[in-house]
Design a protein around this motif. Sequence first.
Motif, PDB file in Angstrom:
ATOM      1  N   LYS A  27       0.915  -1.081   0.239  1.00 53.55           N
ATOM      2  CA  LYS A  27      -0.002   0.064  -0.049  1.00 53.55           C
ATOM      3  C   LYS A  27       0.824   1.256   0.143  1.00 53.55           C
ATOM      4  CE  LYS A  27      -3.642  -2.375   2.064  1.00 53.55           C
ATOM      5  NZ  LYS A  27      -4.554  -2.297   3.582  1.00 53.55           N
ATOM      6  N   THR A  28       2.147   1.381  -0.704  1.00 58.41           N
ATOM      7  CA  THR A  28       2.743   2.394  -0.670  1.00 58.41           C
ATOM      8  C   THR A  28       2.243   3.510  -1.343  1.00 58.41           C
ATOM      9  OG1 THR A  28       4.661   0.796  -0.905  1.00 58.41           O
ATOM     10  CG2 THR A  28       5.055   3.049  -1.343  1.00 58.41           C
ATOM     11  N   MET A  29       1.689   3.395  -2.595  1.00 60.44           N
ATOM     12  CA  MET A  29       1.137   4.243  -3.215  1.00 60.44           C
ATOM     13  C   MET A  29      -0.065   5.135  -2.510  1.00 60.44           C
ATOM     14  SD  MET A  29       2.693   4.711  -6.039  1.00 60.44           S
ATOM     15  CE  MET A  29       1.560   6.097  -6.878  1.00 60.44           C
ATOM     16  N   LYS A  30      -0.877   4.163  -1.926  1.00 55.11           N
ATOM     17  CA  LYS A  30      -2.040   4.716  -1.193  1.00 55.11           C
ATOM     18  C   LYS A  30      -1.572   5.767  -0.165  1.00 55.11           C
ATOM     19  CE  LYS A  30      -6.287   3.144   0.736  1.00 55.11           C
ATOM     20  NZ  LYS A  30      -7.075   1.798   1.126  1.00 55.11           N
ATOM     21  N   GLN A  31      -0.494   5.497   0.435  1.00 53.98           N
ATOM     22  CA  GLN A  31      -0.011   6.310   1.485  1.00 53.98           C
ATOM     23  C   GLN A  31       0.742   7.380   0.847  1.00 53.98           C
ATOM     24  OE1 GLN A  31       3.133   4.044   3.529  1.00 53.98           O
ATOM     25  NE2 GLN A  31       1.783   2.842   4.915  1.00 53.98           N
ATOM     26  N   LEU A  32       1.047   7.476  -0.140  1.00 55.11           N
ATOM     27  CA  LEU A  32       1.765   8.715  -0.801  1.00 55.11           C
ATOM     28  C   LEU A  32       0.502   9.746  -1.139  1.00 55.11           C
ATOM     29  CD1 LEU A  32       4.686   7.161  -3.168  1.00 55.11           C
ATOM     30  CD2 LEU A  32       5.033   8.635  -1.127  1.00 55.11           C
ATOM     31  N   ARG A  33      -0.550   9.047  -1.796  1.00 64.51           N
ATOM     32  CA  ARG A  33      -1.552   9.787  -2.211  1.00 64.51           C
ATOM     33  C   ARG A  33      -2.178  10.500  -1.053  1.00 64.51           C
ATOM     34  NH1 ARG A  33      -3.033   5.460  -5.999  1.00 64.51           N
ATOM     35  NH2 ARG A  33      -1.865   6.025  -8.091  1.00 64.51           N
ATOM     36  N   ASN A  34      -2.382   9.808   0.164  1.00 65.28           N
ATOM     37  CA  ASN A  34      -3.000  10.321   1.337  1.00 65.28           C
ATOM     38  C   ASN A  34      -2.023  11.182   1.766  1.00 65.28           C
ATOM     39  OD1 ASN A  34      -5.012   8.539   1.233  1.00 65.28           O
ATOM     40  ND2 ASN A  34      -4.077   7.257   2.765  1.00 65.28           N
ATOM     41  N   ARG A  35      -0.723  11.288   1.584  1.00 65.39           N
ATOM     42  CA  ARG A  35       0.254  12.372   2.379  1.00 65.39           C
ATOM     43  C   ARG A  35      -0.096  13.733   1.525  1.00 65.39           C
ATOM     44  NH1 ARG A  35       5.351   8.672   3.850  1.00 65.39           N
ATOM     45  NH2 ARG A  35       4.447   7.571   5.634  1.00 65.39           N
ATOM     46  N   LYS A  36      -0.301  13.402   0.097  1.00 66.11           N
ATOM     47  CA  LYS A  36      -0.304  14.749  -0.533  1.00 66.11           C
ATOM     48  C   LYS A  36      -1.193  16.105  -0.236  1.00 66.11           C
ATOM     49  CE  LYS A  36       0.967  13.664  -5.328  1.00 66.11           C
ATOM     50  NZ  LYS A  36       0.534  13.822  -6.595  1.00 66.11           N
ATOM     51  N   TYR A  38      -4.037  17.150   3.427  1.00 64.89           N
ATOM     52  CA  TYR A  38      -4.254  17.136   4.535  1.00 64.89           C
ATOM     53  C   TYR A  38      -5.843  16.644   4.825  1.00 64.89           C
ATOM     54  CZ  TYR A  38      -5.179  17.856   9.530  1.00 64.89           C
ATOM     55  OH  TYR A  38      -5.578  17.698  10.704  1.00 64.89           O
ATOM     56  N   THR A  39      -6.154  15.651   5.486  1.00 65.88           N
ATOM     57  CA  THR A  39      -7.442  15.448   5.574  1.00 65.88           C
ATOM     58  C   THR A  39      -7.938  15.278   7.246  1.00 65.88           C
ATOM     59  OG1 THR A  39      -7.138  12.797   5.933  1.00 65.88           O
ATOM     60  CG2 THR A  39      -7.922  13.779   3.842  1.00 65.88           C
ATOM     61  N   LYS A  40      -8.842  16.235   7.419  1.00 65.19           N
ATOM     62  CA  LYS A  40      -9.234  16.380   8.795  1.00 65.19           C
ATOM     63  C   LYS A  40      -9.548  15.000   9.688  1.00 65.19           C
ATOM     64  CE  LYS A  40     -12.598  19.340   9.468  1.00 65.19           C
ATOM     65  NZ  LYS A  40     -13.237  20.328   9.334  1.00 65.19           N
ATOM     66  N   VAL A  43     -13.027  13.690   9.351  1.00 64.47           N
ATOM     67  CA  VAL A  43     -13.393  13.222   7.905  1.00 64.47           C
ATOM     68  C   VAL A  43     -12.922  11.803   7.816  1.00 64.47           C
ATOM     69  CG1 VAL A  43     -12.917  13.565   5.360  1.00 64.47           C
ATOM     70  CG2 VAL A  43     -13.520  15.391   6.963  1.00 64.47           C
ATOM     71  N   GLU A  44     -11.672  11.561   8.363  1.00 65.72           N
ATOM     72  CA  GLU A  44     -11.009  10.293   8.422  1.00 65.72           C
ATOM     73  C   GLU A  44     -12.030   9.223   9.009  1.00 65.72           C
ATOM     74  OE1 GLU A  44      -7.056  10.102   9.528  1.00 65.72           O
ATOM     75  OE2 GLU A  44      -6.435  11.440   7.965  1.00 65.72           O
ATOM     76  N   LYS A  45     -12.691   9.673  10.149  1.00 64.10           N
ATOM     77  CA  LYS A  45     -13.521   8.934  11.318  1.00 64.10           C
ATOM     78  C   LYS A  45     -14.445   8.497  10.478  1.00 64.10           C
ATOM     79  CE  LYS A  45     -11.484  10.644  15.498  1.00 64.10           C
ATOM     80  NZ  LYS A  45     -12.006  11.323  16.860  1.00 64.10           N
ATOM     81  N   ARG A  46     -15.261   9.715   9.723  1.00 65.48           N
ATOM     82  CA  ARG A  46     -16.177   9.740   8.972  1.00 65.48           C
ATOM     83  C   ARG A  46     -16.484   8.626   8.116  1.00 65.48           C
ATOM     84  NH1 ARG A  46     -17.705  14.423   6.314  1.00 65.48           N
ATOM     85  NH2 ARG A  46     -17.439  15.508   8.289  1.00 65.48           N
ATOM     86  N   ALA A  47     -15.277   8.523   7.143  1.00 61.61           N
ATOM     87  CA  ALA A  47     -14.906   7.424   6.226  1.00 61.61           C
ATOM     88  C   ALA A  47     -14.878   6.293   6.731  1.00 61.61           C
ATOM     89  CB  ALA A  47     -13.663   8.071   5.183  1.00 61.61           C
TER      90      ALA A  47
END
Length: 65
Positions: A27-36, A38-40, A43-47
């Motif tokens: 899941k390297t690419m997923k981590q990189l996209r998430n780091r691009k 900021y998500t509150k 919002v993360e908890k809601r998802a």
Amino acid sequence: MLIIPVKEGENIDRALKRFKRKFDRTKTMKQLRNRKQYTKPSVEKRAQKIKASYVQRLKTEEEVG
């Protein structure tokens, strides 16, 4: 760092396929996209809650029918 040992006489396409599969599982690419961006935390908890309810609904449907 990913290390894919290539066996003697093994096709390079097969080794490349193993590499791609291993890369996807890390899941390297997923981590990189998430780091691009900021998500509150809210919002993360809601998802996470939406995903959990979806998975729970799938499991209950599987049990019932």
